[in-house]
Write an enzyme that holds these catalytic residues in place. Structure first.
Site, short mmCIF file in Angstrom:
data_model
loop_
_atom_site.label_atom_id
_atom_site.label_comp_id
_atom_site.label_asym_id
_atom_site.label_seq_id
_atom_site.Cartn_x
_atom_site.Cartn_y
_atom_site.Cartn_z
N HIS A 4 7.66 20.72 14.37
CA HIS A 4 8.18 21.22 13.10
C HIS A 4 8.00 22.72 12.91
O HIS A 4 8.46 23.27 11.91
CB HIS A 4 7.51 20.48 11.95
CG HIS A 4 7.73 19.01 11.99
ND1 HIS A 4 6.84 18.14 12.61
CD2 HIS A 4 8.73 18.24 11.51
CE1 HIS A 4 7.29 16.91 12.50
NE2 HIS A 4 8.43 16.93 11.84
N GLY A 20 2.93 26.15 -1.04
CA GLY A 20 3.89 25.06 -0.85
C GLY A 20 5.30 25.55 -0.61
O GLY A 20 6.04 25.01 0.20
N GLU A 179 -2.79 18.31 -8.65
CA GLU A 179 -1.83 18.91 -7.73
C GLU A 179 -1.50 17.85 -6.68
O GLU A 179 -1.82 16.67 -6.89
CB GLU A 179 -2.40 20.20 -7.11
CG GLU A 179 -3.74 20.06 -6.41
CD GLU A 179 -3.64 19.59 -4.98
OE1 GLU A 179 -3.16 20.36 -4.13
OE2 GLU A 179 -4.08 18.46 -4.68
N MET A 180 -0.88 18.24 -5.55
CA MET A 180 -0.32 17.21 -4.67
C MET A 180 -0.64 17.38 -3.18
O MET A 180 -0.08 16.65 -2.37
CB MET A 180 1.20 17.15 -4.84
CG MET A 180 1.65 16.88 -6.26
SD MET A 180 3.44 16.68 -6.44
CE MET A 180 3.67 15.06 -5.74
N ASP A 204 0.40 25.02 -15.90
CA ASP A 204 0.85 24.09 -16.93
C ASP A 204 -0.36 23.44 -17.60
O ASP A 204 -1.31 23.06 -16.92
CB ASP A 204 1.72 22.98 -16.34
CG ASP A 204 2.97 23.51 -15.66
OD1 ASP A 204 4.02 23.53 -16.31
OD2 ASP A 204 2.88 23.89 -14.48
#
Length: 236
Positions: A4, A20, A179-180, A204
């Site tokens: 990738h 990100g 968060e992720m 946020d």
């Protein structure tokens, strides 16, 4: 090259900053790195390598969520022999104890995700930062007169959900924001014996619907970027 990432061996530095967003990686490269070279753009995920205060740094995107950062961080650690990854991103606060623009240095990431379990046999639902880079970030923040709060974070697979209440796991582990990606990054680093940290800016406040505007984000995230860069060169 990895599957990738199309950079050649030797084109990725030992320390990588991972936002990100590919455009945020481009912004950092163009505004902070000298002699920045685009070394990979496979799938529109940009990786740049250049010099920051004379030391080689790579900045490249992770994409969103555990599957994406899981792929990119694993290939960086294994195929390109990266020693340290510092994730830099944004988060939403579950309560008003945190404020917009707060900078967070993540101590541990808690998650309901099965990523760590099925990828590496790691059963824990909360994982710590890996290596010494967390401490380096804390020390560097003090030198820069930045208040980087060391806290736990809820790392979630879910951005939109039916139930607006704070998830049980966030309450269980005292995670004031969500968060992720951090949990997936920490899992990979733990399995591979690498260094990993996450620095976030609060953009946020979920219960009050406050948010940093699109125009403000460019300037708002600069202190976090500078903290990451200054910490990165100390680890080299």
């Amino acid at each position: 090259m990895s599957i990738h990432i199309s950079a050649k061996k030797g084109e990725i530095a030992k320390v990588v900053l991972q936002p990100g967003d590919p455009l945020r990686a481009q912004y950092i490269a163009e505004n902070y790195l000298e002699n920045a070279k685009l070394v990979s753009k496979t799938r529109g995920i940009f990786y740049y390598t250049g010099l920051y205060k004379g030391k080689e740094i790579t900045v490249g995107a992770s994409g969103m969520g555990f599957p994406s950062i899981g792929i990119y961080s694993f290939e960086l650690f294994t195929e390109y022999e990266v020693d340290t990854i510092i994730r830099i991103g944004t988060c939403g606060a579950y309560n008003t104890d945190l404020k917009l623009f707060d900078i967070l240095n993540i101590d541990k990431a808690a998650s309901e995700s099965t990523y760590a379990k099925y990828a590496w046999g790691i059963e824990d639902e909360i994982l710590p930062h890996q290596g010494n880079i967390f401490s380096t970030i804390n020390e560097t923040a003090k030198e820069l007169s930045l208040n980087a709060k060391a806290i736990n974070i809820h790392s979630s697979d879910i951005f939109y959900r039916k139930d607006p209440a704070t998830p049980e796991i966030a309450t269980k582990y005292n995670c004031p924001a969500v968060e992720m990606e951090a949990f997936g990054l920490f899992a990979n680093a733990q399995h591979l014996g690498k260094n990993a940290a996450t620095i976030l800016t609060v953009t946020d406040i979920i219960p009050t619907h406050e948010k940093i505007s699109a125009d403000e984000r460019e300037k708002a995230l600069n202190p976090m970027m500078e903290l990451a860069l200054e910490s990165a060169i100390k680890s080299l």
